[in-house]
Design a protein around this motif. Structure first.
Motif, PDB file in Angstrom:
ATOM      1  N   PHE A  57       0.816  -1.216   0.000  1.00 34.27           N
ATOM      2  CA  PHE A  57       0.000   0.000   0.000  1.00 34.27           C
ATOM      3  C   PHE A  57       0.852   1.269   0.000  1.00 34.27           C
ATOM      4  CE2 PHE A  57      -3.023   3.075   1.955  1.00 34.27           C
ATOM      5  CZ  PHE A  57      -4.016   2.989   0.994  1.00 34.27           C
ATOM      6  N   TYR A  58       1.799   1.344   0.930  1.00 37.70           N
ATOM      7  CA  TYR A  58       2.554   2.590   1.069  1.00 37.70           C
ATOM      8  C   TYR A  58       3.712   2.729   0.087  1.00 37.70           C
ATOM      9  CZ  TYR A  58      -0.070   3.546   5.301  1.00 37.70           C
ATOM     10  OH  TYR A  58      -1.086   3.804   6.189  1.00 37.70           O
ATOM     11  N   THR A  59       4.181   1.610  -0.472  1.00 36.64           N
ATOM     12  CA  THR A  59       5.283   1.682  -1.448  1.00 36.64           C
ATOM     13  C   THR A  59       4.763   1.601  -2.877  1.00 36.64           C
ATOM     14  OG1 THR A  59       6.777   0.663   0.167  1.00 36.64           O
ATOM     15  CG2 THR A  59       7.502   0.706  -2.128  1.00 36.64           C
ATOM     16  N   LEU A  60       3.987   0.546  -3.173  1.00 37.25           N
ATOM     17  CA  LEU A  60       3.451   0.412  -4.530  1.00 37.25           C
ATOM     18  C   LEU A  60       2.248   1.321  -4.773  1.00 37.25           C
ATOM     19  CD1 LEU A  60       3.583  -3.383  -5.420  1.00 37.25           C
ATOM     20  CD2 LEU A  60       5.124  -1.553  -6.119  1.00 37.25           C
ATOM     21  N   GLY A  61       1.494   1.597  -3.730  1.00 37.30           N
ATOM     22  CA  GLY A  61       0.285   2.405  -3.879  1.00 37.30           C
ATOM     23  C   GLY A  61       0.520   3.727  -4.597  1.00 37.30           C
ATOM     24  N   PRO A  62       1.461   4.557  -4.150  1.00 36.95           N
ATOM     25  CA  PRO A  62       1.708   5.824  -4.852  1.00 36.95           C
ATOM     26  C   PRO A  62       2.194   5.627  -6.289  1.00 36.95           C
ATOM     27  CG  PRO A  62       2.691   5.840  -2.657  1.00 36.95           C
ATOM     28  CD  PRO A  62       2.244   4.439  -2.918  1.00 36.95           C
ATOM     29  N   ILE A  63       2.944   4.554  -6.531  1.00 39.25           N
ATOM     30  CA  ILE A  63       3.434   4.290  -7.891  1.00 39.25           C
ATOM     31  C   ILE A  63       2.269   3.988  -8.823  1.00 39.25           C
ATOM     32  CG2 ILE A  63       4.831   2.732  -9.299  1.00 39.25           C
ATOM     33  CD1 ILE A  63       6.661   2.362  -6.865  1.00 39.25           C
ATOM     34  N   VAL A  64       1.378   3.088  -8.376  1.00 41.68           N
ATOM     35  CA  VAL A  64       0.211   2.734  -9.187  1.00 41.68           C
ATOM     36  C   VAL A  64      -0.705   3.949  -9.365  1.00 41.68           C
ATOM     37  CG1 VAL A  64      -1.858   1.290  -9.292  1.00 41.68           C
ATOM     38  CG2 VAL A  64       0.322   0.300  -8.558  1.00 41.68           C
ATOM     39  N   ALA A  65      -0.870   4.729  -8.304  1.00 43.11           N
ATOM     40  CA  ALA A  65      -1.710   5.923  -8.395  1.00 43.11           C
ATOM     41  C   ALA A  65      -1.187   6.873  -9.463  1.00 43.11           C
ATOM     42  CB  ALA A  65      -1.769   6.627  -7.048  1.00 43.11           C
ATOM     43  N   GLY A 122      -5.473  12.209  -6.396  1.00 39.73           N
ATOM     44  CA  GLY A 122      -6.363  11.140  -5.955  1.00 39.73           C
ATOM     45  C   GLY A 122      -5.784  10.324  -4.822  1.00 39.73           C
ATOM     46  N   TRP A 123      -4.457  10.105  -4.878  1.00 39.25           N
ATOM     47  CA  TRP A 123      -3.816   9.369  -3.787  1.00 39.25           C
ATOM     48  C   TRP A 123      -3.955  10.124  -2.468  1.00 39.25           C
ATOM     49  CZ3 TRP A 123      -2.507   4.740  -2.516  1.00 39.25           C
ATOM     50  CH2 TRP A 123      -1.610   4.512  -1.466  1.00 39.25           C
ATOM     51  N   GLY A 124      -3.824  11.438  -2.513  1.00 41.22           N
ATOM     52  CA  GLY A 124      -4.023  12.242  -1.313  1.00 41.22           C
ATOM     53  C   GLY A 124      -5.437  12.116  -0.775  1.00 41.22           C
TER      54      GLY A 124
END
Length: 267
Positions: free
Chosen positions: A96-104, A113-115
């Protein structure tokens, strides 16, 4: 609030740590907590908190750790949940915290949107906190682990359907679930761990729960390079939910009652 629950508040170092967080993270969800400790600092100065109870003697750190370890490994519900969260935190921090921003950033979600997703999770925490002011928790770890399982759903949704609104909804539910676990875990520890073992149990809890986080963050990037970012998000979310629910296979976890509750049969 009992004398026992107030015990950590009498330690000035404990309170000033959170006061420092108010300065360092004034815009984060830590700020209300830090502000509360600022009020407590003033309250103690005015004599509102009960005085510190003197201890009869001091033992060595090594002795404390040894006694705490014996208690930890003999308390099934404690080590099962801590072991589960060693895996859960590694998955969540990595996926979530590592891949999440990358995918976002790679999808329609975007940075903005990530924010919004992170904010929705924080709002879920606050809403559940208000709701639970009126609702009792009768089985703290059963309720808590069911709540914790919700934190895996945003990973699955983000991997399958990376849309801001959809992920915000499940992130809000995940925030509620995380807070539900936090409340259940706090009740379990405060009501079922003896006073003299509480700080030692908390120490092993913190160590076990967080020790694998760096490994999760390091492992997720090469795995995503091989299998794909969104595929790892889905796999991580499914694994997260499964591990949280698997902890409930232990009767010591799912049947742990509130202190003073009447139980039938052995635990």
């Amino acid at each position: 609030m009992t004398r026992r629950s107030l015990a950590p508040l009498r330690d000035a170092r404990f309170r000033w740590y959170f006061l420092s967080r108010l300065v360092n993270q004034a815009g984060s969800t830590m700020a209300p907590i830090a502000l509360a400790f600022a009020v407590l600092e003033v309250s103690e100065s005015a004599g509102a908190l009960p005085p510190r109870t003197p201890t009869a003697g001091r033992s060595s750190i090594v002795q404390d750790l040894a006694e705490g370890w014996v208690y930890f490994r003999r308390t099934t519900w404690l080590w099962v949940v801590v072991l589960s969260f060693a895996l859960l935190n590694a998955i969540h921090a990595g996926a979530f915290y590592t891949l999440g921003p990358i995918v976002a950033k790679q999808t329609a979600i975007g940075i903005h949107g990530w924010g919004l997703i992170m904010s929705a999770e924080a709002v879920g925490v606050l809403v559940l906190t208000v709701i639970m002011l009126r609702l009792p928790i009768r089985r703290p770890l059963l309720t808590g682990m069911l709540g914790a399982a919700l934190a895996g759903i945003p990973l699955v949704v983000m991997g399958l359907h990376p849309a801001t609104a959809a992920v915000m909804v499940v992130a809000f539910a995940a925030g509620m679930g995380v807070e539900l676990f936090s409340l259940g875990w706090a009740l379990a520890m405060q009501e079922n761990v003896p006073d003299e073992m509480l700080s030692r149990a908390n120490s092993y809890d913190m160590l076990g729960s967080f020790v694998a986080i760096p490994a999760g963050q390091l492992a997720v990037v090469p795995l995503a390079g091989v299998f794909g970012e969104r595929e790892i998000l889905v796999a991580g979310g499914v694994a997260y939910v499964a591990i949280a629910l698997l902890a409930l296979a232990s009767p010591a976890v799912r049947d742990l009652p509130r202190a003073g509750a009447v139980t039938t049969g052995p635990r």
